[in-house]
Enzyme design. Sequence first.
Site: not given
Ligand code: AMP
Length: 180
Positions: A67, A104
Amino acid sequence: MIILKEEDREIIETSIRNIPDFPKKGIIFKDITTLLNNPKAFKTLINHLEERYKEYKLDYIAGIDARGFIFGAILADRLNIGFVPVRKKGKLPYTTVAEKYSLEYGFDEVEVHIDAFPKENARVLLIDDLIATGGTAKAATSLIKKVGANCVEACFILELDFLNGRNGIDSDVYSVIHID
Ligand code: AMP
């Protein structure tokens, strides 16, 4: 300093849809497809990012798979600079540099081409739709560094503040919308 007008923040925030329990129970997925198909909200967002970043003297925008490609590529065109994809493992055809990060359960990996930023000491803006734990963005910023560029800011459309993901990022962080 460009401040997002309250009415513009409202237009952007209300265009993003919450999908409970996707991709698994307990997660509220922030669905930006309803922002993308809303021309007023999409343009309001891109206009804001263009206003903010036009004074940053950026050389490239790096977008995170997938995205981040949408917002990053449009903004790069607006700012008349190059766009660099940070991709999930195994998608880029030339020589790559990779960075692992933990999920996770288990690990994932992102990659960039070794010659992704041809300009020396390039000033790079990293962009993605959302920061949650910050693991993906942290891996992407260290990749940018590994290939000799300088990540001047990481930008997100949405930030899940309660996860404190920004604390692990080794550059300035800007998020358009904050979710407590
Ligand atoms: P993180 O590495 O945990 O910061 O996760 C970020 C990535 O996961 C990004 O590329 C987001 O598009 C996706 N992502 C994580 N949580 C969500 C959520 N609640 N809604 C949409 N996309 C998410």
